[in-house]
Design a protein around this motif. Structure first.
Motif, PDB file in Angstrom:
ATOM      1  N   VAL A 339      12.327 -27.509   6.672  1.00  0.00           N
ATOM      2  CA  VAL A 339      12.994 -27.278   5.386  1.00  0.00           C
ATOM      3  C   VAL A 339      14.210 -26.397   5.656  1.00  0.00           C
ATOM      4  N   VAL A 340      15.379 -26.848   5.209  1.00  0.00           N
ATOM      5  CA  VAL A 340      16.623 -26.152   5.549  1.00  0.00           C
ATOM      6  C   VAL A 340      17.515 -26.029   4.317  1.00  0.00           C
ATOM      7  N   SER A 341      18.460 -25.108   4.369  1.00  0.00           N
ATOM      8  CA  SER A 341      19.434 -24.980   3.292  1.00  0.00           C
ATOM      9  C   SER A 341      20.498 -26.067   3.431  1.00  0.00           C
ATOM     10  N   LEU A 342      21.213 -26.311   2.349  1.00  0.00           N
ATOM     11  CA  LEU A 342      22.300 -27.290   2.381  1.00  0.00           C
ATOM     12  C   LEU A 342      23.320 -26.924   3.452  1.00  0.00           C
ATOM     13  N   ASP A 343      23.604 -25.638   3.614  1.00  0.00           N
ATOM     14  CA  ASP A 343      24.595 -25.187   4.591  1.00  0.00           C
ATOM     15  C   ASP A 343      24.244 -25.596   6.021  1.00  0.00           C
ATOM     16  N   GLU A 344      22.949 -25.736   6.307  1.00  0.00           N
ATOM     17  CA  GLU A 344      22.515 -26.031   7.671  1.00  0.00           C
ATOM     18  C   GLU A 344      22.559 -27.514   8.020  1.00  0.00           C
ATOM     19  N   ILE A 345      22.581 -28.381   7.018  1.00  0.00           N
ATOM     20  CA  ILE A 345      22.410 -29.819   7.273  1.00  0.00           C
ATOM     21  C   ILE A 345      23.527 -30.414   8.137  1.00  0.00           C
TER      22      ILE A 345
END
Length: 357
Positions: A339-345
């Motif tokens: 599970v990741v933040s949008l910034d990491e994608i």
């Protein structure tokens, strides 16, 4: 429970009258008023701010995009765009989605009154979905009455054996409410050299082409609306066309897409579950699946099938989602590895393309 307060903004007196009548008929909705243009609406909003706005984008005195941006700057509010199915209207509507609108209701140029009466359940459902949006993250329309909910089985059978891992990589992405803004963020952050990408964004027919054209003008990667037999190429993203399912296929060592008709799956066409199942079948361990902001559970079962087939899987986190529905359901079904933040994608897509594992 408090009723959802709605303001309608449209220069057509017929649209204002019909939409007011349709929404007022639902006990969970209160129509605060109807304005003929954004300037009148702003005066009305000084007295009482709505929970949801339903508005056109082509209006006199102030265009809808400018109005929308002012709303988002002053007090972010869920906005539903009621737009005509025209090429110009589609392009303008995509700009509105980028500016923060959360959903689209399409209207024809002729027979508008009858159309809106026929689409009353969709309109009410769109308002209720919009009211559930996290306005800080500012577009999944539960359809009413609820039709039979098909699974991806109606389009293609479940995968039976995993693919061997190779160096040929592909990325598949599913999104719904809030996804237009999230996808724009991700795709504009990518360099020219990334694995081929196939995307399902829940969006009505006629609007996905304009969405793809807008992104193509903003991104280093090439972006286009998918058509049958399009190859999935590095440095290119294919957007599933509205109203049709898109499947990933493999021929020899080459990935391509098949665009096809068929029943709604999870009440959507295109469906994320259909794309993800086809990716599990065609790519297996050679795929990265990403599920992003959206309402409902489309994609949850397909992501589980991808993980079982050896694919890498990511879900956008709650903090960065406009609606933490689809990612939450995918996590609940056990198909999400990270599970990741949008910034990491964007960085993870680049890293995935560089890994040869």
């Amino acid at each position: 429970m408090a009723r959802i307060r709605v303001l309608i903004v449209d220069d057509s007196a017929v649209i204002r009258q019909v939409v007011t009548q349709l929404l007022s008929a639902d006990p969970g909705i209160e129509v605060l008023g109807a304005a003929a243009d954004p300037l009148i609406a702003m005066e009305r909003m000084k007295k009482e701010w709505p929970d949801v706005l339903v508005m056109d984008v082509e209006m006199p005195r102030m265009d809808g995009i400018t109005f929308l941006r002012r709303i988002m700057a002053e007090r972010p509010t869920p906005v539903i765009i009621c737009s005509s199915l025209t090429e110009k209207g589609a392009q303008t509507t995509i700009e509105a989605m980028s500016a923060g609108a959360v959903s689209i209701i399409t209207k024809p140029k002729l027979g508008v009154k009858q159309f809106l009466n026929d689409a009353s359940a969709d309109l009410v459902a769109a308002v209720k979905s919009a009211a559930a949006v996290n306005p800080r993250r500012l577009a999944a329309r539960p359809v009413m009455p609820v039709p039979e909910k098909h699974s991806a089985d109606v389009i293609l059978p479940a995968p039976t054996r995993p693919m061997l891992k190779t160096t040929e990589r592909v990325v598949v992405i599913g999104a719904s409410t809030g996804g237009t803004q999230a996808l724009e963020y991700v795709l504009t952050a990518l360099p020219e050299v990334v694995p081929g990408i196939v995307i399902v964004q829940h969006m009505p027919e006629k609007f996905t082409e304009a969405f793809a054209q807008r992104l193509d003008g903003l991104c280093k990667v090439k972006v286009k609306e998918a058509a049958s037999n399009d190859r999935v190429l590095p440095g290119q993203a294919l957007i599933a066309p509205g109203g049709r399912h898109t499947l990933l296929r493999l021929s020899g060592a080459r990935y391509y897409v098949e665009v096809t008709d068929g029943p709604l799956v999870n009440r959507h066409r295109p469906s994320v579950d259909v794309l993800f199942r086809s990716a599990a079948q065609a790519a297996g361990a050679n795929a990265l699946g990403i599920i992003m902001t959206g309402m409902g559970d489309d994609g949850a079962r397909g992501m589980k099938e991808m993980a079982t087939a050896g694919a890498a899987t990511l879900a956008q986190d709650e903090q960065s989602c406009v609606v933490f529905g689809m990612p939450k359901e995918a996590i609940r079904h056990g198909g999400v590895q990270t599970v990741v933040s949008l910034d990491e994608i964007p960085g993870l897509i680049v890293r995935y393309g560089r890994s040869l594992g």
